[in-house]
Write a protein that holds these residues in place. Structure first.
Motif, PDB file in Angstrom:
ATOM      1  N   LYS A  92       0.860  -1.182   0.000  1.00  0.00           N
ATOM      2  CA  LYS A  92       0.000   0.000   0.000  1.00  0.00           C
ATOM      3  C   LYS A  92       0.896   1.231   0.000  1.00  0.00           C
ATOM      4  CE  LYS A  92      -3.539   2.432   2.539  1.00  0.00           C
ATOM      5  NZ  LYS A  92      -3.497   3.197   3.747  1.00  0.00           N
ATOM      6  N   VAL A  93       0.598   2.185  -0.871  1.00  0.00           N
ATOM      7  CA  VAL A  93       1.363   3.426  -0.956  1.00  0.00           C
ATOM      8  C   VAL A  93       0.479   4.586  -0.526  1.00  0.00           C
ATOM      9  CG1 VAL A  93       2.489   5.055  -2.525  1.00  0.00           C
ATOM     10  CG2 VAL A  93       2.875   2.608  -2.794  1.00  0.00           C
ATOM     11  N   ASP A  94       0.983   5.377   0.410  1.00  0.00           N
ATOM     12  CA  ASP A  94       0.334   6.619   0.815  1.00  0.00           C
ATOM     13  C   ASP A  94       1.221   7.775   0.363  1.00  0.00           C
ATOM     14  OD1 ASP A  94      -1.953   5.640   2.169  1.00  0.00           O
ATOM     15  OD2 ASP A  94      -0.715   5.168   3.918  1.00  0.00           O
ATOM     16  N   LEU A  95       0.668   8.667  -0.452  1.00  0.00           N
ATOM     17  CA  LEU A  95       1.409   9.853  -0.874  1.00  0.00           C
ATOM     18  C   LEU A  95       1.307  10.882   0.242  1.00  0.00           C
ATOM     19  CD1 LEU A  95       0.341   9.986  -4.597  1.00  0.00           C
ATOM     20  CD2 LEU A  95       2.510   9.201  -3.645  1.00  0.00           C
ATOM     21  N   LEU A  96       2.454  11.307   0.755  1.00  0.00           N
ATOM     22  CA  LEU A  96       2.512  12.234   1.873  1.00  0.00           C
ATOM     23  C   LEU A  96       2.674  13.677   1.410  1.00  0.00           C
ATOM     24  CD1 LEU A  96       4.957  10.104   4.048  1.00  0.00           C
ATOM     25  CD2 LEU A  96       2.446  10.095   4.105  1.00  0.00           C
ATOM     26  N   ALA A  97       3.295  13.861   0.267  1.00  0.00           N
ATOM     27  CA  ALA A  97       3.558  15.173  -0.328  1.00  0.00           C
ATOM     28  C   ALA A  97       3.905  14.921  -1.792  1.00  0.00           C
ATOM     29  CB  ALA A  97       4.719  15.863   0.399  1.00  0.00           C
ATOM     30  N   PRO A  98       4.032  15.963  -2.603  1.00  0.00           N
ATOM     31  CA  PRO A  98       4.388  15.731  -4.014  1.00  0.00           C
ATOM     32  C   PRO A  98       5.717  14.997  -4.198  1.00  0.00           C
ATOM     33  CG  PRO A  98       3.550  17.956  -3.722  1.00  0.00           C
ATOM     34  CD  PRO A  98       3.713  17.376  -2.340  1.00  0.00           C
ATOM     35  N   ASP A  99       6.598  15.064  -3.196  1.00  0.00           N
ATOM     36  CA  ASP A  99       7.899  14.401  -3.317  1.00  0.00           C
ATOM     37  C   ASP A  99       8.155  13.372  -2.213  1.00  0.00           C
ATOM     38  OD1 ASP A  99       8.204  16.110  -1.171  1.00  0.00           O
ATOM     39  OD2 ASP A  99      10.242  16.709  -1.719  1.00  0.00           O
ATOM     40  N   ALA A 100       7.097  12.918  -1.534  1.00  0.00           N
ATOM     41  CA  ALA A 100       7.278  11.959  -0.441  1.00  0.00           C
ATOM     42  C   ALA A 100       6.115  10.965  -0.403  1.00  0.00           C
ATOM     43  CB  ALA A 100       7.375  12.687   0.901  1.00  0.00           C
ATOM     44  N   ALA A 101       6.454   9.700  -0.169  1.00  0.00           N
ATOM     45  CA  ALA A 101       5.428   8.655  -0.080  1.00  0.00           C
ATOM     46  C   ALA A 101       5.920   7.578   0.879  1.00  0.00           C
ATOM     47  CB  ALA A 101       5.169   8.043  -1.452  1.00  0.00           C
ATOM     48  N   MET A 102       4.961   6.874   1.467  1.00  0.00           N
ATOM     49  CA  MET A 102       5.293   5.761   2.346  1.00  0.00           C
ATOM     50  C   MET A 102       4.659   4.494   1.787  1.00  0.00           C
ATOM     51  SD  MET A 102       4.619   5.157   6.415  1.00  0.00           S
ATOM     52  CE  MET A 102       2.850   5.150   6.249  1.00  0.00           C
ATOM     53  N   LEU A 103       5.450   3.450   1.686  1.00  0.00           N
ATOM     54  CA  LEU A 103       4.962   2.145   1.255  1.00  0.00           C
ATOM     55  C   LEU A 103       5.059   1.198   2.438  1.00  0.00           C
ATOM     56  CD1 LEU A 103       5.601   0.158  -1.923  1.00  0.00           C
ATOM     57  CD2 LEU A 103       6.187  -0.887   0.248  1.00  0.00           C
ATOM     58  N   VAL A 104       3.989   0.476   2.692  1.00  0.00           N
ATOM     59  CA  VAL A 104       3.994  -0.611   3.675  1.00  0.00           C
ATOM     60  C   VAL A 104       3.550  -1.856   2.930  1.00  0.00           C
ATOM     61  CG1 VAL A 104       3.024  -1.497   5.824  1.00  0.00           C
ATOM     62  CG2 VAL A 104       3.447   0.954   5.578  1.00  0.00           C
ATOM     63  N   VAL A 119       7.624  -7.655   6.962  1.00  0.00           N
ATOM     64  CA  VAL A 119       6.963  -6.413   6.579  1.00  0.00           C
ATOM     65  C   VAL A 119       8.037  -5.380   6.309  1.00  0.00           C
ATOM     66  CG1 VAL A 119       5.429  -4.569   7.372  1.00  0.00           C
ATOM     67  CG2 VAL A 119       4.928  -6.948   7.974  1.00  0.00           C
ATOM     68  N   ASN A 120       7.861  -4.634   5.222  1.00  0.00           N
ATOM     69  CA  ASN A 120       8.716  -3.492   4.893  1.00  0.00           C
ATOM     70  C   ASN A 120       7.917  -2.220   5.105  1.00  0.00           C
ATOM     71  OD1 ASN A 120       9.957  -5.433   2.393  1.00  0.00           O
ATOM     72  ND2 ASN A 120      11.401  -4.280   3.607  1.00  0.00           N
ATOM     73  N   THR A 121       8.529  -1.246   5.741  1.00  0.00           N
ATOM     74  CA  THR A 121       8.004   0.110   5.780  1.00  0.00           C
ATOM     75  C   THR A 121       9.062   0.961   5.108  1.00  0.00           C
ATOM     76  OG1 THR A 121       6.925  -0.359   7.883  1.00  0.00           O
ATOM     77  CG2 THR A 121       7.121   1.961   7.244  1.00  0.00           C
ATOM     78  N   ARG A 122       8.674   1.629   4.034  1.00  0.00           N
ATOM     79  CA  ARG A 122       9.653   2.359   3.215  1.00  0.00           C
ATOM     80  C   ARG A 122       9.193   3.791   2.981  1.00  0.00           C
ATOM     81  NH1 ARG A 122      10.847  -2.634  -0.959  1.00  0.00           N
ATOM     82  NH2 ARG A 122      12.602  -3.415   0.245  1.00  0.00           N
ATOM     83  N   LEU A 123      10.101   4.713   3.242  1.00  0.00           N
ATOM     84  CA  LEU A 123       9.855   6.111   2.908  1.00  0.00           C
ATOM     85  C   LEU A 123      10.507   6.372   1.562  1.00  0.00           C
ATOM     86  CD1 LEU A 123       8.836   8.951   3.627  1.00  0.00           C
ATOM     87  CD2 LEU A 123      11.089   9.364   4.661  1.00  0.00           C
ATOM     88  N   PHE A 124       9.705   6.790   0.604  1.00  0.00           N
ATOM     89  CA  PHE A 124      10.193   7.159  -0.727  1.00  0.00           C
ATOM     90  C   PHE A 124      10.264   8.667  -0.823  1.00  0.00           C
ATOM     91  CE2 PHE A 124       8.948   2.912  -1.807  1.00  0.00           C
ATOM     92  CZ  PHE A 124       9.651   2.578  -2.954  1.00  0.00           C
ATOM     93  N   ILE A 133      13.943   4.969  -2.388  1.00  0.00           N
ATOM     94  CA  ILE A 133      13.742   4.679  -0.970  1.00  0.00           C
ATOM     95  C   ILE A 133      14.838   5.399  -0.188  1.00  0.00           C
ATOM     96  CG2 ILE A 133      13.693   2.863   0.776  1.00  0.00           C
ATOM     97  CD1 ILE A 133      12.878   0.962  -1.615  1.00  0.00           C
ATOM     98  N   THR A 134      14.417   6.225   0.782  1.00  0.00           N
ATOM     99  CA  THR A 134      15.374   6.942   1.615  1.00  0.00           C
ATOM    100  C   THR A 134      15.440   6.366   3.030  1.00  0.00           C
ATOM    101  OG1 THR A 134      13.717   8.596   2.207  1.00  0.00           O
ATOM    102  CG2 THR A 134      15.126   9.077   0.303  1.00  0.00           C
ATOM    103  N   MET A 135      14.428   5.609   3.432  1.00  0.00           N
ATOM    104  CA  MET A 135      14.416   4.935   4.725  1.00  0.00           C
ATOM    105  C   MET A 135      13.688   3.612   4.548  1.00  0.00           C
ATOM    106  SD  MET A 135      13.206   3.858   7.818  1.00  0.00           S
ATOM    107  CE  MET A 135      11.490   4.158   7.571  1.00  0.00           C
ATOM    108  N   ASN A 136      14.322   2.535   5.011  1.00  0.00           N
ATOM    109  CA  ASN A 136      13.770   1.190   4.863  1.00  0.00           C
ATOM    110  C   ASN A 136      13.825   0.488   6.212  1.00  0.00           C
ATOM    111  OD1 ASN A 136      12.974  -0.965   2.841  1.00  0.00           O
ATOM    112  ND2 ASN A 136      14.645  -1.999   3.888  1.00  0.00           N
ATOM    113  N   HIS A 137      12.664   0.063   6.698  1.00  0.00           N
ATOM    114  CA  HIS A 137      12.600  -0.685   7.952  1.00  0.00           C
ATOM    115  C   HIS A 137      12.014  -2.057   7.652  1.00  0.00           C
ATOM    116  CE1 HIS A 137      10.819  -2.056  11.780  1.00  0.00           C
ATOM    117  NE2 HIS A 137      11.935  -1.574  12.264  1.00  0.00           N
ATOM    118  N   VAL A 138      12.693  -3.106   8.132  1.00  0.00           N
ATOM    119  CA  VAL A 138      12.269  -4.481   7.892  1.00  0.00           C
ATOM    120  C   VAL A 138      12.006  -5.168   9.218  1.00  0.00           C
ATOM    121  CG1 VAL A 138      12.947  -6.713   6.930  1.00  0.00           C
ATOM    122  CG2 VAL A 138      13.677  -4.619   5.803  1.00  0.00           C
ATOM    123  N   SER A 139      10.892  -5.871   9.280  1.00  0.00           N
ATOM    124  CA  SER A 139      10.562  -6.737  10.403  1.00  0.00           C
ATOM    125  C   SER A 139      10.330  -8.115   9.802  1.00  0.00           C
ATOM    126  CB  SER A 139       9.296  -6.217  11.089  1.00  0.00           C
ATOM    127  OG  SER A 139       8.861  -7.118  12.063  1.00  0.00           O
TER     128      SER A 139
END
Length: 153
Positions: A92-104, A119-124, A133-139
């Motif tokens: 699932k991708v949530d657009l946070l701003a024109p240049d930022a998005a979060m994918l879970v 599970v991946n949580t990724r800040l694009f 991807i500028t931040m990647n968290h893996v569980s």
């Protein structure tokens, strides 16, 4: 149409839509999955911002882009059996701003008889027109017969 109006219309037409941004992010993930599955770790890492991406896994920070590539080469390189087959799903991708998005999303890595899910949580961020991807968290956890994971879609 007046020249100024034409310029505004043209600028609006070339601006990416939220849907096209989501598609671009999903394409990045699919390219990464394909690169991993063919053993191209540099191709996999092309989806991450170099050199200053932040990786968090197993409760620890990795050593940036190069440290993460070195980890993949060391721990997963050398053979198809060590690398395994990777699949991302339920994203699932949530657009946070024109240049930022979060994918879970979820992933599955099958290495011989060993099955890992996570599970991946990724800040694009959109950098020079490219979603990276500028931040990647893996569980992650290993799937055992008793925890039998559902089939990935």
């Amino acid at each position: 149409m007046k020249p100024a109006g034409a310029l505004l219309f043209l600028a609006a037409a070339v601006q990416a839509s939220p849907n096209s941004d989501r598609v671009a992010i999903f394409k990045t993930i699919h390219r990464m999955e394909a690169a991993w599955n063919r053993g191209d770790f540099s191709g996999y890492m092309a989806g991450f911002k170099k050199p200053d991406v932040v990786f968090v896994s197993g409760g620890k920070f990795q050593s940036g882009w190069q440290g993460t590539l070195d980890h993949y080469l060391r721990d997963y390189g050398g053979s198809t059996e060590r690398r395994g087959m990777l699949h991302f799903y339920n994203m699932k991708v949530d657009l946070l701003a024109p240049d930022a998005a979060m994918l879970v999303g979820k992933y599955r890595l099958r290495r011989g008889d060993r099955l890992t899910e996570g599970v991946n949580t990724r800040l694009f961020r959109k950098v020079h027109g490219q979603w990276l991807i500028t931040m990647n968290h893996v569980s992650a956890y290993d799937v055992t017969a008793s925890s039998s994971a559902p089939e990935a879609r």
